[in-house]
Design a protein around this motif. Structure first.
Motif, PDB file in Angstrom:
ATOM      1  N   GLN A 256      80.871  52.390  -2.970  1.00 10.81           N
ATOM      2  CA  GLN A 256      79.818  53.397  -2.869  1.00 10.81           C
ATOM      3  C   GLN A 256      79.435  53.663  -1.411  1.00 10.81           C
ATOM      4  OE1 GLN A 256      78.905  55.172  -5.350  1.00 10.81           O
ATOM      5  NE2 GLN A 256      77.236  56.344  -4.399  1.00 10.81           N
ATOM      6  N   ARG A 272      77.164  63.766  -1.907  1.00  9.38           N
ATOM      7  CA  ARG A 272      76.568  62.477  -2.288  1.00  9.38           C
ATOM      8  C   ARG A 272      75.582  62.617  -3.430  1.00  9.38           C
ATOM      9  NH1 ARG A 272      74.421  60.191   3.355  1.00  9.38           N
ATOM     10  NH2 ARG A 272      73.419  62.253   3.203  1.00  9.38           N
ATOM     11  N   GLU A 273      74.889  63.738  -3.487  1.00 10.85           N
ATOM     12  CA  GLU A 273      73.854  63.937  -4.510  1.00 10.85           C
ATOM     13  C   GLU A 273      74.309  64.823  -5.659  1.00 10.85           C
ATOM     14  OE1 GLU A 273      71.282  62.078  -4.344  1.00 10.85           O
ATOM     15  OE2 GLU A 273      71.949  61.326  -2.401  1.00 10.85           O
ATOM     16  N   ASP A 274      75.532  65.292  -5.598  1.00 12.99           N
ATOM     17  CA  ASP A 274      76.062  66.099  -6.700  1.00 12.99           C
ATOM     18  C   ASP A 274      76.174  65.193  -7.928  1.00 12.99           C
ATOM     19  OD1 ASP A 274      77.878  67.428  -8.524  1.00 12.99           O
ATOM     20  OD2 ASP A 274      78.495  68.702  -6.862  1.00 12.99           O
ATOM     21  N   PRO A 275      75.518  65.546  -9.044  1.00 13.44           N
ATOM     22  CA  PRO A 275      75.528  64.650 -10.212  1.00 13.44           C
ATOM     23  C   PRO A 275      76.933  64.376 -10.754  1.00 13.44           C
ATOM     24  CG  PRO A 275      74.626  66.806 -10.769  1.00 13.44           C
ATOM     25  CD  PRO A 275      74.717  66.764  -9.276  1.00 13.44           C
ATOM     26  N   ARG A 276      77.881  65.257 -10.466  1.00 10.81           N
ATOM     27  CA  ARG A 276      79.250  65.039 -10.933  1.00 10.81           C
ATOM     28  C   ARG A 276      79.918  63.886 -10.186  1.00 10.81           C
ATOM     29  NH1 ARG A 276      82.093  70.516  -9.731  1.00 10.81           N
ATOM     30  NH2 ARG A 276      80.867  70.179  -7.813  1.00 10.81           N
ATOM     31  N   ARG A 278      78.042  61.391  -8.053  1.00 18.46           N
ATOM     32  CA  ARG A 278      77.080  60.475  -7.456  1.00 18.46           C
ATOM     33  C   ARG A 278      77.525  59.006  -7.533  1.00 18.46           C
ATOM     34  NH1 ARG A 278      72.251  61.967 -10.054  1.00 18.46           N
ATOM     35  NH2 ARG A 278      72.031  63.610  -8.496  1.00 18.46           N
ATOM     36  N   ASP A 282      81.030  58.604 -12.395  1.00 17.55           N
ATOM     37  CA  ASP A 282      80.936  60.071 -12.324  1.00 17.55           C
ATOM     38  C   ASP A 282      82.165  60.642 -11.616  1.00 17.55           C
ATOM     39  OD1 ASP A 282      78.272  59.987 -13.414  1.00 17.55           O
ATOM     40  OD2 ASP A 282      77.541  59.450 -11.415  1.00 17.55           O
ATOM     41  N   ARG A 283      82.553  60.024 -10.530  1.00 15.38           N
ATOM     42  CA  ARG A 283      83.712  60.524  -9.779  1.00 15.38           C
ATOM     43  C   ARG A 283      85.005  60.382 -10.580  1.00 15.38           C
ATOM     44  NH1 ARG A 283      80.499  58.100  -5.815  1.00 15.38           N
ATOM     45  NH2 ARG A 283      81.694  56.145  -5.692  1.00 15.38           N
ATOM     46  N   ASN A 286      85.119  63.105 -13.258  1.00 11.86           N
ATOM     47  CA  ASN A 286      85.275  64.459 -12.696  1.00 11.86           C
ATOM     48  C   ASN A 286      86.293  64.454 -11.552  1.00 11.86           C
ATOM     49  OD1 ASN A 286      83.018  66.092 -14.123  1.00 11.86           O
ATOM     50  ND2 ASN A 286      81.999  64.195 -13.461  1.00 11.86           N
TER      51      ASN A 286
END
Length: 402
Positions: A256, A272-276, A278, A282-283, A286
Motif C-alpha cells: 500500500q 489514491r482515493e479512487d474507490p476502484r 484504494r 479493489d485494485r 479492477n
C-alpha cells in the motif's frame, strides 16, 4: 589471480573434480564449482565434446562452450578403448568428485559406475545429471532441455495455462536450473564427507529442476487442481509499461505504501482515493481499468522521466533492458556480475562473473575455456604416470584428440 579474501583462497580450493559432462546441464554445474575454487578437469572425447562446435566462429569462439566450460582444464580419452578406461580408473583416487551427465547406465557399462568408483576411492562423490531421474519408466530414455521443459508442465504454464498453445522458456532453462542444483548437491555432499567421512551418489534431473523452480504453482495445483498459467500482467502495479519514447519501464509497487508513492510519482495522486483502486483488493478487482489508466499515463512521457520520478519516490522500478543495456549498466560491473578476463586463445573477453559472493573465500573466474586436450600430459604426470606410459596411451589412441 589469487582470491583476495582474508584466507587467500576460494571456498572449494583443493577440491579436484573429474568432469565427464557434455552440452549444458553438467558443464555449467562444474563451472559453478570452478568459480568457487575447485580444480575441474574436463574429460573429452576425440574431437571434443559436442558443445565446442555449437555456434563456433572463425576465430574459434563459441559462446556456448565458453559459458559452460570456462576455468577448466581439458584432457582427452577415447573411452571406447580399454586403455583409456584403465587410465581413468588410475586417476580416480586423485579426485574428490566425479561429475557426469550421460544416460543412466553408460558409466556403469564403462566400469565407472558409483560402486566401481567407490572401490577405487571409498569417499568419492559421484554427481549425475540426468533428464528424467534414475528411477521409473522414463529413466533410460534420451532427453534434452526442451523435452524436459515439455514434461514438467512449464510450457503449458508459460503459454497461459491448459487449452492454450504451449510456450517454452529461454533455451537451456532446465539445463541451467539443473546445473545449479547439481552443484548445490555436490557442495552438500562435500559437507557430509567432511563431517561423516563418506562419499555418495548425487542425482539431479531436468524434471527435478523444473519441479523445484515451479514449487509455488505446482503446490497450488496439487491442493486445488487449478493451473492458472502465465499472466502477462500479474497485477496492474506489478508489471511493465511502454513510455512515450518506445522504451519500457517495470514497476513492482506491491504494498500500500508503494502504491501511494507510485500515484504521486506518475503524476496521478487522485488515484489514491479512487474507490476502484484504494485498497489492494479493489485494485485486483479492477485490474483492467487500472492497467488502461497506467498505459495511457506512461505513454505521456519518456522512460527516463518516469524512472527518475519513481526512484526519487522510492518506488521499486527498473528500465526493461536488452543485453546491450545490461552490458552498459554499472550495477552489473560494480558487483562483478560482469567481468573482463584474459584468455590465451581468444584474448580479452567480457563474461558473466560468479553469482555468489563470499566475504572470506571469494569466488572468481579461473579463466576461459581450455583448448582440447591441453592438459592431458600434465594431469597424467601429476597422477604418477610415466612418460613411457603416456606415450603408450598416445600410440594406442586412448588419448587422441581427433
Amino acid at each position: 589471480m589469487m582470491a583476495d579474501g582474508p584466507l587467500g583462497h576460494s571456498a572449494l580450493a583443493g577440491i579436484r573434480v573429474l568432469d565427464f559432462t557434455r552440452y549444458q546441464q553438467g558443464p555449467y554445474a562444474t563451472v559453478l564449482l570452478s568459480d568457487m575454487g575447485a580444480e575441474v578437469v574436463k574429460v573429452e572425447e576425440p574431437g571434443g565434446e559436442p558443445g565446442r562446435a555449437n555456434g563456433r566462429g572463425p576465430d574459434g569462439f563459441s559462446a556456448y562452450f565458453e559459458a559452460h566450460n570456462r576455468g577448466k582444464q581439458s584432457i582427452t580419452f577415447d573411452l571406447r578403448i580399454e586403455d583409456a578406461r584403465a587410465a581413468v580408473r588410475r586417476l580416480i583416487p586423485h579426485f574428490d568428485v566425479v561429475v557426469e551427465n550421460f544416460r543412466p547406465g553408460v558409466m556403469e557399462r564403462w566400469g565407472l559406475g558409483y560402486e566401481d568408483l567407490q572401490a577405487l576411492r571409498p569417499d568419492i562423490i559421484l554427481a549425475s545429471g540426468s533428464s528424467w531421474g534414475r528411477s521409473g519408466p522414463w529413466a533410460e530414455r534420451p532427453g534434452y532441455d526442451h523435452v524436459g521443459q515439455a514434461l514438467s508442465g512449464v510450457m503449458v504454464e508459460q503459454g497461459g495455462g491448459p487449452g492454450r498453445p504451449p510456450h517454452a522458456l529461454i533455451g537451456g532453462f532446465a539445463d541451467q536450473i539443473g546445473a545449479m542444483l547439481l552443484a548445490y548437491g555436490v557442495a552438500c555432499a562435500l559437507v557430509v564427507r567432511e563431517r561423516e567421512g563418506i562419499g555418495q551418489h548425487v542425482d539431479v534431473s531436468l524434471i527435478s529442476a523444473m519441479t523445484a523452480v515451479q514449487a509455488m504453482p505446482i503446490t497450488r495445483f496439487l491442493r486445488t487442481g487449478e493451473q492458472r498459467g502465465f499472466e502477462e500482467r500479474r497485477a496492474a502495479t506489478y508489471t511493465h509499461y511502454e513510455c512515450a519514447d518506445g522504451r519500457y519501464v517495470a514497476i513492482a509497487a506491491n504494498t500500500q505504501a508503494f502504491w501511494e508513492r507510485l500515484c504521486e510519482a506518475i503524476e496521478r495522486p487522485e488515484l489514491r482515493e479512487d474507490p476502484r483502486f484504494r485498497g489492494p483488493f479493489d485494485r485486483e478487482a479492477n485490474k483492467a481499468a487500472l492497467v488502461a489508466v497506467f498505459e495511457a499515463q506512461f505513454r505521456t512521457r519518456p522512460a527516463a522521466h518516469w524512472l527518475e520520478r519513481m526512484t526519487a519516490a522510492d518506488v521499486p522500478n527498473a528500465p526493461v533492458l536488452d543485453y546491450a543495456g545490461l552490458a552498459e549498466h554499472p550495477q552489473f560491473w560494480a558487483n562483478g556480475y560482469l567481468q573482463e578476463i584474459e584468455t590465451p586463445n581468444l584474448g580479452r573477453m567480457r563474461v558473466p562473473g560468479p553469482a555468489v559472493h563470499m566475504s572470506a573465500t571469494p569466488s572468481r573466474v579461473q579463466g576461459g575455456g581450455p583448448e582440447l586436450g591441453q592438459h592431458t600430459e600434465s594431469v597424467l604426470l601429476a597422477a604418477g604416470f610415466s612418460w613411457a606410459e603416456i606415450q603408450t596411451l598416445r600410440e594406442s589412441g586412448a588419448t587422441r584428440t581427433v
